[in-house]
Design a protein around this motif. Structure first.
Motif, PDB file in Angstrom:
ATOM      1  N   ARG A 207       2.475  12.135  13.963  1.00  0.00           N
ATOM      2  CA  ARG A 207       2.744  13.391  14.672  1.00  0.00           C
ATOM      3  C   ARG A 207       1.832  14.527  14.220  1.00  0.00           C
ATOM      4  O   ARG A 207       1.576  15.460  14.983  1.00  0.00           O
ATOM      5  N   ASP A 208       1.348  14.471  12.985  1.00  0.00           N
ATOM      6  CA  ASP A 208       0.510  15.548  12.469  1.00  0.00           C
ATOM      7  C   ASP A 208      -0.976  15.209  12.551  1.00  0.00           C
ATOM      8  O   ASP A 208      -1.800  15.942  12.004  1.00  0.00           O
ATOM      9  N   ASP A 209      -1.309  14.117  13.207  1.00  0.00           N
ATOM     10  CA  ASP A 209      -2.716  13.756  13.378  1.00  0.00           C
ATOM     11  C   ASP A 209      -3.369  14.763  14.313  1.00  0.00           C
ATOM     12  O   ASP A 209      -2.719  15.356  15.179  1.00  0.00           O
ATOM     13  N   GLU A 210      -4.699  14.930  14.157  1.00  0.00           N
ATOM     14  CA  GLU A 210      -5.420  15.848  15.036  1.00  0.00           C
ATOM     15  C   GLU A 210      -5.772  15.199  16.374  1.00  0.00           C
ATOM     16  O   GLU A 210      -6.416  15.813  17.218  1.00  0.00           O
ATOM     17  N   LEU A 211      -5.313  13.998  16.587  1.00  0.00           N
ATOM     18  CA  LEU A 211      -5.588  13.256  17.817  1.00  0.00           C
ATOM     19  C   LEU A 211      -4.917  13.921  19.017  1.00  0.00           C
ATOM     20  O   LEU A 211      -3.734  14.270  18.978  1.00  0.00           O
ATOM     21  N   ASN A 212      -5.662  14.086  20.098  1.00  0.00           N
ATOM     22  CA  ASN A 212      -5.130  14.624  21.345  1.00  0.00           C
ATOM     23  C   ASN A 212      -4.261  13.567  22.023  1.00  0.00           C
ATOM     24  O   ASN A 212      -4.687  12.443  22.242  1.00  0.00           O
ATOM     25  N   ARG A 213      -3.016  13.926  22.378  1.00  0.00           N
ATOM     26  CA  ARG A 213      -2.077  12.933  22.914  1.00  0.00           C
ATOM     27  C   ARG A 213      -2.514  12.396  24.274  1.00  0.00           C
ATOM     28  O   ARG A 213      -2.248  11.249  24.616  1.00  0.00           O
ATOM     29  N   ASP A 214      -3.176  13.221  25.079  1.00  0.00           N
ATOM     30  CA  ASP A 214      -3.667  12.716  26.360  1.00  0.00           C
ATOM     31  C   ASP A 214      -4.724  11.637  26.153  1.00  0.00           C
ATOM     32  O   ASP A 214      -4.802  10.668  26.926  1.00  0.00           O
ATOM     33  N   ASP A 215      -5.537  11.805  25.120  1.00  0.00           N
ATOM     34  CA  ASP A 215      -6.550  10.792  24.815  1.00  0.00           C
ATOM     35  C   ASP A 215      -5.908   9.502  24.328  1.00  0.00           C
ATOM     36  O   ASP A 215      -6.445   8.413  24.540  1.00  0.00           O
ATOM     37  N   LEU A 216      -4.766   9.609  23.659  1.00  0.00           N
ATOM     38  CA  LEU A 216      -4.041   8.417  23.227  1.00  0.00           C
ATOM     39  C   LEU A 216      -3.416   7.717  24.432  1.00  0.00           C
ATOM     40  O   LEU A 216      -3.517   6.500  24.584  1.00  0.00           O
ATOM     41  N   ARG A 217      -2.782   8.491  25.309  1.00  0.00           N
ATOM     42  CA  ARG A 217      -2.121   7.899  26.477  1.00  0.00           C
ATOM     43  C   ARG A 217      -3.121   7.244  27.422  1.00  0.00           C
ATOM     44  O   ARG A 217      -2.756   6.376  28.220  1.00  0.00           O
ATOM     45  N   ALA A 218      -4.374   7.669  27.342  1.00  0.00           N
ATOM     46  CA  ALA A 218      -5.401   7.115  28.236  1.00  0.00           C
ATOM     47  C   ALA A 218      -5.681   5.640  27.960  1.00  0.00           C
ATOM     48  O   ALA A 218      -6.340   4.981  28.774  1.00  0.00           O
ATOM     49  N   TRP A 219      -5.149   5.089  26.852  1.00  0.00           N
ATOM     50  CA  TRP A 219      -5.252   3.638  26.642  1.00  0.00           C
ATOM     51  C   TRP A 219      -4.588   2.880  27.794  1.00  0.00           C
ATOM     52  O   TRP A 219      -4.908   1.709  28.032  1.00  0.00           O
ATOM     53  N   ALA A 220      -3.677   3.512  28.498  1.00  0.00           N
ATOM     54  CA  ALA A 220      -3.019   2.860  29.642  1.00  0.00           C
ATOM     55  C   ALA A 220      -4.024   2.434  30.698  1.00  0.00           C
ATOM     56  O   ALA A 220      -3.769   1.493  31.462  1.00  0.00           O
ATOM     57  N   GLU A 221      -5.174   3.122  30.750  1.00  0.00           N
ATOM     58  CA  GLU A 221      -6.196   2.802  31.747  1.00  0.00           C
ATOM     59  C   GLU A 221      -6.893   1.473  31.467  1.00  0.00           C
ATOM     60  O   GLU A 221      -7.656   0.984  32.303  1.00  0.00           O
ATOM     61  N   HIS A 222      -6.636   0.901  30.281  1.00  0.00           N
ATOM     62  CA  HIS A 222      -7.351  -0.312  29.880  1.00  0.00           C
ATOM     63  C   HIS A 222      -6.517  -1.580  29.988  1.00  0.00           C
ATOM     64  O   HIS A 222      -6.920  -2.627  29.475  1.00  0.00           O
ATOM     65  N   THR A 223      -5.368  -1.517  30.655  1.00  0.00           N
ATOM     66  CA  THR A 223      -4.563  -2.725  30.826  1.00  0.00           C
ATOM     67  C   THR A 223      -3.907  -2.740  32.202  1.00  0.00           C
ATOM     68  O   THR A 223      -3.565  -1.689  32.753  1.00  0.00           O
ATOM     69  N   THR A 224      -3.733  -3.944  32.725  1.00  0.00           N
ATOM     70  CA  THR A 224      -2.968  -4.130  33.960  1.00  0.00           C
ATOM     71  C   THR A 224      -1.523  -4.512  33.640  1.00  0.00           C
ATOM     72  O   THR A 224      -0.729  -4.731  34.552  1.00  0.00           O
ATOM     73  N   ALA A 225      -1.191  -4.613  32.362  1.00  0.00           N
ATOM     74  CA  ALA A 225       0.149  -5.017  31.936  1.00  0.00           C
ATOM     75  C   ALA A 225       0.907  -3.802  31.398  1.00  0.00           C
ATOM     76  O   ALA A 225       0.585  -2.660  31.713  1.00  0.00           O
ATOM     77  N   ALA A 226       1.899  -4.048  30.562  1.00  0.00           N
ATOM     78  CA  ALA A 226       2.740  -2.977  30.038  1.00  0.00           C
ATOM     79  C   ALA A 226       1.956  -2.065  29.103  1.00  0.00           C
ATOM     80  O   ALA A 226       1.033  -2.507  28.409  1.00  0.00           O
ATOM     81  N   PHE A 227       2.345  -0.799  29.080  1.00  0.00           N
ATOM     82  CA  PHE A 227       1.752   0.155  28.148  1.00  0.00           C
ATOM     83  C   PHE A 227       2.862   1.015  27.552  1.00  0.00           C
ATOM     84  O   PHE A 227       3.750   1.485  28.264  1.00  0.00           O
ATOM     85  N   HIS A 228       2.802   1.202  26.219  1.00  0.00           N
ATOM     86  CA  HIS A 228       3.790   2.009  25.519  1.00  0.00           C
ATOM     87  C   HIS A 228       3.080   2.900  24.510  1.00  0.00           C
ATOM     88  O   HIS A 228       2.048   2.514  23.950  1.00  0.00           O
ATOM     89  N   THR A 229       3.634   4.085  24.271  1.00  0.00           N
ATOM     90  CA  THR A 229       3.142   4.926  23.189  1.00  0.00           C
ATOM     91  C   THR A 229       4.309   5.307  22.290  1.00  0.00           C
ATOM     92  O   THR A 229       5.464   5.342  22.725  1.00  0.00           O
ATOM     93  N   ARG A 230       3.982   5.614  21.043  1.00  0.00           N
ATOM     94  CA  ARG A 230       5.009   6.063  20.104  1.00  0.00           C
ATOM     95  C   ARG A 230       4.337   6.817  18.976  1.00  0.00           C
ATOM     96  O   ARG A 230       3.220   6.477  18.571  1.00  0.00           O
TER      97      ARG A 230
END
Length: 270
Positions: A207-230
Motif C-alpha cells: 500500500r505504501d509503494d510508489e507504484l501507480n495503481r492504474d499501472d498495476l491494474r493495466a496487467w489485465a490487458e495482458h490476459t484473456t483469462a481471470a485478473f485480480h489485484t490485491r
C-alpha cells in the motif's frame, strides 16, 4: 552479455532452478523470479511454508551467490529465452505458476509469453508483484546510473539495511549485480513475443509503494483469462521474509490456478 542457449539437462536445471523443499514432482509448482539485486535464497521461507502443498522453484540468476563468477544479465528478453527453454524442455508433467517481484515480474511475464507462444506450454498462472504492466512502465526514479544511485533507489524502496553504505565488502558484493539488473529493467521493452496470455494474472503491491495503481491494474490487458489485484500493508518490499498473510495469499492464488486452468474472466480491484 550473451547468455548460453545450449542446455545439458539436469545440470543446467540445477544451475538455474533451486528447489529448497519437496524434491518430488507435485501438480502445484510455483516458479519464483527474484527482484533486482535479489537471489533465489529470498524464496526459501516461502518454499518452507508451502512445502506440503506447492513445489517452489526459485530462479538462480547469473552473477550472484554460487554463480557469482558469471556475468550478471543485462537483457530481460535473453534471460527469459534461457529460462523458458529450461521450463519447457522436456515438457513438465504439470504446468507451473510463475511469480515475479519488481523487475522479476517482467522476467516472469516474458518467460510466460515464450512458454505459451513459442513452446505451446503455457503456464497455468502468473503472479506479478510491485511492477507496472509492461506497456505502462516507467523507470524507477533514480538520481543517476552509477552504484550510488542504485543504492539510493534500493534504500528508498526499503530493500536493504542502510548499514551497507559503510561496508565496502557488502557494497562490492551487492551493487554490481544490482546495477546490472536495474539497467536491464530500464532497457526492457515489451513485444519480443506476443504479449497476450491465456492464463490468469494476479497483480499485487504494498500500500505504501510508489507504484501507480492504474499501472498495476493495466496487467489485465495482458490476459484473456481471470485478473485480480490485491494490496498489502507495507512498501515496495512488503513481502520480505514472507510473513503468514503473504504466504496464505500466495497459496490461495496458486491453488485455483493449478486446480482449474479454464476460468471465466473476472476482475477484483484493490
Amino acid at each position: 552479455m550473451r547468455l548460453p542457449t545450449a542446455h545439458n539437462g539436469a545440470s543446467d536445471r540445477a544451475a538455474w532452478l533451486r528447489a529448497f523443499h519437496g524434491a518430488c514432482e507435485q501438480d502445484r509448482t510455483l516458479v519464483c523470479f527474484p527482484h533486482a539485486g535479489g537471489t533465489a535464497g529470498q524464496y526459501f521461507s516461502l518454499s518452507a511454508a508451502l512445502a506440503s502443498d506447492v513445489r517452489v522453484l526459485a530462479v538462480r540468476y547469473p552473477g550472484r551467490q554460487d554463480r557469482c563468477a558469471e556475468p550478471a544479465f543485462d537483457d530481460v528478453a535473453q534471460l527469459a529465452d534461457e529460462i523458458a527453454q529450461l521450463l519447457a524442455e522436456p515438457r513438465p508433467a504439470f504446468s507451473p505458476v510463475l511469480f515475479g517481484h519488481s523487475p522479476g515480474a517482467l522476467v516472469a511475464f516474458e518467460t510466460a509469453a515464450r512458454l505459451e507462444h513459442r513452446y505451446g506450454a503455457a503456464p497455468v498462472g502468473l503472479i506479478v508483484s510491485g511492477m507496472q504492466a509492461p506497456y505502462r512502465r516507467r523507470s524507477l526514479r533514480r538520481s543517476g546510473d552509477g552504484e550510488d544511485a542504485a543504492l539510493e533507489t534500493l534504500l528508498r524502496l526499503g530493500g536493504t539495511d542502510p548499514a551497507i553504505t559503510g561496508n565496502p565488502e557488502l557494497r562490492a558484493m551487492i551493487l554490481p549485480t544490482l546495477c546490472s539488473d536495474l539497467r536491464a529493467a530500464a532497457a526492457y521493452r515489451p513485444g519480443s513475443c506476443p504479449a497476450l496470455l491465456s492464463c490468469p494474472i494476479t497483480a499485487r503491491t504494498g500500500r505504501d509503494d510508489e507504484l501507480n495503481r492504474d499501472d498495476l491494474r493495466a496487467w489485465a490487458e495482458h490476459t484473456t483469462a481471470a485478473f485480480h489485484t490485491r494490496d498489502f500493508a507495507g512498501g515496495h518490499f512488503y513481502l520480505d521474509d514472507f510473513p503468514p498473510p503473504i504466504v496464505e495469499a500466495v497459496r490461495t492464488a496458486v491453488t485455483p490456478m493449478t486446480g482449474c486452468f479454464a476460468q471465466a474472466r473476472t476482475r477484483t480491484d484493490i
